[in-house]
Design a protein around this motif. Sequence first.
Motif, PDB file in Angstrom:
ATOM      1  N   VAL A  28       0.831  -1.206   0.000  1.00  0.00           N
ATOM      2  CA  VAL A  28       0.000   0.000   0.000  1.00  0.00           C
ATOM      3  C   VAL A  28       0.868   1.261   0.000  1.00  0.00           C
ATOM      4  O   VAL A  28       0.784   2.089  -0.905  1.00  0.00           O
ATOM      5  N   LEU A  29       1.747   1.385   0.996  1.00  0.00           N
ATOM      6  CA  LEU A  29       2.551   2.610   1.071  1.00  0.00           C
ATOM      7  C   LEU A  29       3.638   2.651  -0.013  1.00  0.00           C
ATOM      8  O   LEU A  29       3.967   3.719  -0.521  1.00  0.00           O
ATOM      9  N   GLY A  30       4.205   1.489  -0.335  1.00  0.00           N
ATOM     10  CA  GLY A  30       5.187   1.461  -1.419  1.00  0.00           C
ATOM     11  C   GLY A  30       6.640   1.289  -1.006  1.00  0.00           C
ATOM     12  O   GLY A  30       7.548   1.457  -1.819  1.00  0.00           O
ATOM     13  N   PHE A  31       6.892   0.945   0.267  1.00  0.00           N
ATOM     14  CA  PHE A  31       8.261   0.663   0.689  1.00  0.00           C
ATOM     15  C   PHE A  31       8.672  -0.732   0.197  1.00  0.00           C
ATOM     16  O   PHE A  31       7.835  -1.511  -0.274  1.00  0.00           O
ATOM     17  N   VAL A  32       9.972  -1.047   0.296  1.00  0.00           N
ATOM     18  CA  VAL A  32      10.445  -2.391  -0.058  1.00  0.00           C
ATOM     19  C   VAL A  32      11.179  -2.999   1.141  1.00  0.00           C
ATOM     20  O   VAL A  32      11.773  -2.279   1.945  1.00  0.00           O
ATOM     21  N   VAL A  33      11.135  -4.333   1.213  1.00  0.00           N
ATOM     22  CA  VAL A  33      11.763  -5.021   2.342  1.00  0.00           C
ATOM     23  C   VAL A  33      13.287  -4.914   2.246  1.00  0.00           C
ATOM     24  O   VAL A  33      13.863  -5.089   1.185  1.00  0.00           O
ATOM     25  N   LYS A  34      13.911  -4.623   3.374  1.00  0.00           N
ATOM     26  CA  LYS A  34      15.381  -4.578   3.414  1.00  0.00           C
ATOM     27  C   LYS A  34      15.913  -5.790   4.183  1.00  0.00           C
ATOM     28  O   LYS A  34      16.780  -6.501   3.725  1.00  0.00           O
ATOM     29  N   ASN A  35      15.375  -6.010   5.384  1.00  0.00           N
ATOM     30  CA  ASN A  35      15.779  -7.159   6.189  1.00  0.00           C
ATOM     31  C   ASN A  35      14.547  -7.874   6.734  1.00  0.00           C
ATOM     32  O   ASN A  35      13.589  -7.219   7.154  1.00  0.00           O
ATOM     33  N   ARG A  72      10.007 -11.093  14.042  1.00  0.00           N
ATOM     34  CA  ARG A  72      11.045 -10.959  13.002  1.00  0.00           C
ATOM     35  C   ARG A  72      11.715  -9.598  13.131  1.00  0.00           C
ATOM     36  O   ARG A  72      11.108  -8.640  13.585  1.00  0.00           O
ATOM     37  N   TRP A  73      12.992  -9.542  12.705  1.00  0.00           N
ATOM     38  CA  TRP A  73      13.648  -8.238  12.513  1.00  0.00           C
ATOM     39  C   TRP A  73      13.274  -7.830  11.087  1.00  0.00           C
ATOM     40  O   TRP A  73      13.881  -8.268  10.113  1.00  0.00           O
ATOM     41  N   LEU A  74      12.229  -7.030  11.009  1.00  0.00           N
ATOM     42  CA  LEU A  74      11.617  -6.744   9.717  1.00  0.00           C
ATOM     43  C   LEU A  74      11.767  -5.259   9.411  1.00  0.00           C
ATOM     44  O   LEU A  74      11.191  -4.415  10.098  1.00  0.00           O
ATOM     45  N   THR A  75      12.579  -4.952   8.417  1.00  0.00           N
ATOM     46  CA  THR A  75      12.763  -3.530   8.079  1.00  0.00           C
ATOM     47  C   THR A  75      12.419  -3.279   6.614  1.00  0.00           C
ATOM     48  O   THR A  75      12.572  -4.151   5.759  1.00  0.00           O
ATOM     49  N   VAL A  76      11.945  -2.074   6.367  1.00  0.00           N
ATOM     50  CA  VAL A  76      11.650  -1.651   4.991  1.00  0.00           C
ATOM     51  C   VAL A  76      12.397  -0.344   4.724  1.00  0.00           C
ATOM     52  O   VAL A  76      12.757   0.384   5.649  1.00  0.00           O
ATOM     53  N   VAL A  77      12.596  -0.091   3.428  1.00  0.00           N
ATOM     54  CA  VAL A  77      13.237   1.168   3.015  1.00  0.00           C
ATOM     55  C   VAL A  77      12.428   1.765   1.860  1.00  0.00           C
ATOM     56  O   VAL A  77      11.624   1.082   1.223  1.00  0.00           O
ATOM     57  N   SER A  78      12.701   3.030   1.604  1.00  0.00           N
ATOM     58  CA  SER A  78      12.080   3.662   0.443  1.00  0.00           C
ATOM     59  C   SER A  78      12.786   3.180  -0.814  1.00  0.00           C
ATOM     60  O   SER A  78      14.014   3.091  -0.824  1.00  0.00           O
ATOM     61  N   PRO A  79      12.040   2.894  -1.897  1.00  0.00           N
ATOM     62  CA  PRO A  79      12.706   2.528  -3.158  1.00  0.00           C
ATOM     63  C   PRO A  79      13.594   3.668  -3.665  1.00  0.00           C
ATOM     64  O   PRO A  79      14.533   3.442  -4.420  1.00  0.00           O
TER      65      PRO A  79
END
Lengths: 131, 119
Positions: free
Chosen positions: A24-31, A40-47
């Motif tokens: 929805v927001l448009g971030f992508v998974v990093k870790n 989970r250690w779940l992080t997202v970043v901006s494309p």
Amino acid sequence: MIRITVTSVFVDDQRKALDFYTDVLGFVVKNDIPLGGDDRWLTVVSPAAPDGVELLLEPSGHPAVGPYKAALVEDGIPATSFGVDDVQAEFERLTALGVRFVQPPTDMGPVIVAVLDDTCGNLIQLAQMTA
Amino acid sequence: MTREGLVNRQPLTGKWLLAYTGRMAADVFKAIADATRRAILDELQERDGQSLFELCTRLTMRHGLGSTRQAVSQHLEVLEEAGLVTVRREGRYKFHHLDTGPLRQIATRWPVPDEGESP
């Protein structure tokens, strides 16, 4: 030199949060690293900045988190703020995807802001600098 | 006597209004005597149904009023007591709404002639 590399929001459900923050927001998974249990250690970043600041979608298991989030949401206070180029365009795009805004785009002088519900127990502010 | 009680007994017109709603009127006058509270009403007039956060942001960014959240909360309580603001809970959210109804008593007490109408 000290830098901000990770910041976080407490999410009610990491699986649901992953869908919202990516699809929805448009971030992508990093870790995405299992931590034991369901966490989970779940992080997202901006494309736009794949090596930029990571947003940690942090589990809400600690008993203090629920009341903290509820109190912020009741008063309309965003857990964090994301920058966008065009708040109005994002408002229209996200509304069409069913996102609930508690504050539509509002001109506050040097910044236009809007506030949405991330469906994971947080309000998120979108900000477009105009000055 | 509660406001509801009054409404049920007799329409709030003419001398009834003056005689029995003195306290209510006093609350309204007190509420609008403060510049920050008037600014709150202005902002709710522009967009009804705001969170405390949105109101605080508007007061800071648009009016240069650096009131703390606690102070704004207290202003909202005064406006609520005067019936000028109502609070609506929707799920986990809390929104503030403008109700200009109590201001009607001002024009009832001191009627404003229509424009062009000579006294």
